[in-house]
Scaffold this active site. Sequence first.
Site, short mmCIF file in Angstrom:
data_model
loop_
_atom_site.label_atom_id
_atom_site.label_comp_id
_atom_site.label_asym_id
_atom_site.label_seq_id
_atom_site.Cartn_x
_atom_site.Cartn_y
_atom_site.Cartn_z
N HIS A 1 3.75 47.89 4.84
CA HIS A 1 4.13 49.08 4.53
C HIS A 1 4.47 50.06 6.10
O HIS A 1 4.21 50.11 6.38
CB HIS A 1 2.50 49.71 3.72
CG HIS A 1 2.55 50.65 2.80
ND1 HIS A 1 3.64 51.12 2.09
CD2 HIS A 1 2.21 50.96 2.07
CE1 HIS A 1 3.66 52.16 1.54
NE2 HIS A 1 2.68 52.19 1.05
N HIS B 1 17.04 45.43 -0.83
CA HIS B 1 15.73 45.87 -1.31
C HIS B 1 15.20 44.93 -2.40
O HIS B 1 15.49 44.46 -2.89
CB HIS B 1 16.59 47.55 -1.62
CG HIS B 1 14.47 47.95 -2.24
ND1 HIS B 1 13.90 48.38 -2.37
CD2 HIS B 1 14.16 49.35 -0.84
CE1 HIS B 1 12.91 48.44 -2.74
NE2 HIS B 1 13.22 49.49 -1.41
N ASP C 1 15.56 52.64 5.19
CA ASP C 1 15.64 52.74 6.35
C ASP C 1 16.54 52.69 7.39
O ASP C 1 16.25 53.34 8.74
CB ASP C 1 14.68 51.01 6.78
CG ASP C 1 13.29 51.31 6.78
OD1 ASP C 1 12.56 52.31 6.07
OD2 ASP C 1 12.70 50.24 7.09
#
Length: 359
Positions: free
Chosen positions: A204, A243, A296
């Site tokens: 996470h 994703h 990211d």
Amino acid sequence: MTTDVPPGLAGVAVVETRIAEPDSAGSNLRYRGVPVDALAGSVPFEQVWGLLVADRLSETISLSDMVPATFRSGDIRVDMQAGVAGLGSRLRSTIDQDRDSTLRDLKLASAALIGFAAQSARGSGSPVPQREIAYGRTVAEQFLIAWRGEADEAQAAAIEDYWITAAEHGLNASTFTARVVASTGADVGAVLSAAVGSLSGPLHGGAPSRALSLIEDAHNGADPSNLVQAALDRGERLMGFGHPVYRAEDPRARVLRESARRLRMPKYEAALAVETAAIEALRERKPDRILATNVDYWAAVVLDFVDIPAELFTPLFACARTAGWSAHVLEQVALRKIFRPSAKYVGEADRSIDLVDAK
Ligand code: ACO
């Protein structure tokens, strides 16, 4: 043994929320209905905190009256958890007070948590005097001053954009944790401390730095297409692409790409070239899947621009999530219902104690 409970409760809706809507098909993320693109670059993070928590841009937080850190372990995450849990005597159980008092506690605890991150990141350097921190015009500037003693305007704007994109994203593990602890009536210091703990695991919080190596190579002159093809030929996954939720471009990547352009980040051109090459290569090699840029990728560029050291990545993410966590605390507390799901027992049937070590 099998159960009909999906591991990790994947895809199971366990609460109703009015806070944020990750729109996977539409490539959008809306905070209380407002697209995240409309917020970054337009309002400071502390107003987004207010929007998420209280549906009011005017309900802001500030570090101008920072809570001094009394606990120092050398580990930023531990200092944040201990510091915010240690606010206990300044906070009350949420069942013993009304919504406005809990909102006041959430403002205090959120600002304190961000302040603890800055103070811990400063390490053994002498604390920055409070009056200097108060010169910061935004929480991002105040954070930079409390951490480094000064705030560069563009770097503060970059942190702000990153915080706005990372402020809330539905019922992930740390937000679920916050809601479960809040449902017990615990004070909000205990809630935020638990949420920070659940964010500390490697699954996470993301690891934006991993996306940086190809960008740096391209920035230093390597051909972006060759870099991407070579990585895929080695069987590697391209970090920052694909994703689990978004089936189109991650809207947060779009916001941070624009931030990198607007703030003239030195690696912007290289990052754009690698991104274009990566999407083209992934389209060729995986024609059946939509593999687009995720948060990211551009977060790596933005955090690199601010010279964020690796040990501050997750704490910085936690600072942003004070908004989402706090919003979910208020939503949960209003339900006045403790979480008490059931576990489906699939273990041994009734048996004698003599059989326990017999296997
Ligand atoms: N580069 C190359 N190939 C990829 C990538 C990638 N970034 N992402 C998926 N693929 C390929 C897989 O190899 C797989 O191919 P196969 O069917 O031939 O085996 C196929 O696409 C499907 O992969 P899954 O892992 O099933 O895709 P899923 O959508 O479930 O995974 C994930 C999403 C884990 C993010 C994946 O895209 C990935 O590993 N990306 C790179 C790591 C990364 O950027 N992580 C940050 C995610 S952002 C966030 O979590 C906040």
